[in-house]
Scaffold this motif. Structure first.
Motif, short mmCIF file in Angstrom:
data_model
loop_
_atom_site.label_atom_id
_atom_site.label_comp_id
_atom_site.label_asym_id
_atom_site.label_seq_id
_atom_site.Cartn_x
_atom_site.Cartn_y
_atom_site.Cartn_z
N PRO A 173 36.13 35.66 36.83
CA PRO A 173 35.41 35.90 37.67
C PRO A 173 34.53 34.93 38.56
O PRO A 173 34.70 33.87 38.41
N GLY A 174 34.45 35.17 40.41
CA GLY A 174 33.29 33.88 40.97
C GLY A 174 34.29 32.98 41.38
O GLY A 174 33.70 32.29 41.70
N THR A 205 37.92 35.23 46.57
CA THR A 205 36.92 34.89 45.29
C THR A 205 37.50 36.14 44.68
O THR A 205 37.04 37.16 44.74
N THR A 206 37.50 35.13 43.64
CA THR A 206 37.97 36.44 42.03
C THR A 206 36.80 37.15 42.00
O THR A 206 35.72 36.84 41.37
N GLY A 207 36.96 38.51 41.92
CA GLY A 207 36.81 39.32 41.38
C GLY A 207 36.31 40.04 39.84
O GLY A 207 37.18 38.67 38.66
N ALA A 208 36.55 40.74 39.07
CA ALA A 208 36.43 41.14 38.25
C ALA A 208 37.69 41.05 37.03
O ALA A 208 38.98 41.38 37.50
N PHE A 222 41.82 39.01 43.03
CA PHE A 222 41.87 38.73 44.10
C PHE A 222 43.25 39.33 45.03
O PHE A 222 44.44 39.78 44.62
#
Length: 99
Positions: free
Chosen positions: A34-35, A54-57, A61
């Motif tokens: 993530p992030g 932005t990549t999540g859990a 994305f």
């Protein structure tokens, strides 16, 4: 310190030239991260929104893709931003809408 396998994956189901959701993920050694900022680019006249995600859990994305011209291939490229410990990586996928 071992070799890191960094991967971006893209998928989407385009139906009848309607807008569709592009799904993606970024993994390191098979684990989602993530992030991480991801820049999305697309060949015209199609559009993608947003162009920066932005990549999540789980490192996932998504974005919306609009492909207005039947039969014209559209290439989408996802490029991660380099962060400490992870270089930038890029992956492309091509979609063609049909009526």
């Amino acid at each position: 310190m071992g070799v890191k396998l960094i991967q971006i994956g893209l998928s989407g189901a385009q139906v009848d030239c309607q807008p569709f959701t592009l799904q993606g993920f970024l993994t390191v050694n098979g684990v989602g991260v993530p992030g991480i900022p991801i820049t999305l680019t697309i060949t015209a006249p199609a559009t993608v929104s947003p162009t920066l995600v932005t990549t999540g859990a789980g490192g996932t994305f998504s974005a919306t893709v609009t492909t207005p011209v039947p039969g014209q291939p559209v290439t989408i490229t996802a490029t991660s931003t380099a962060v400490p410990g992870l270089p930038s990586v890029s992956e492309s996928a091509t979609f063609t809408c049909t009526l």
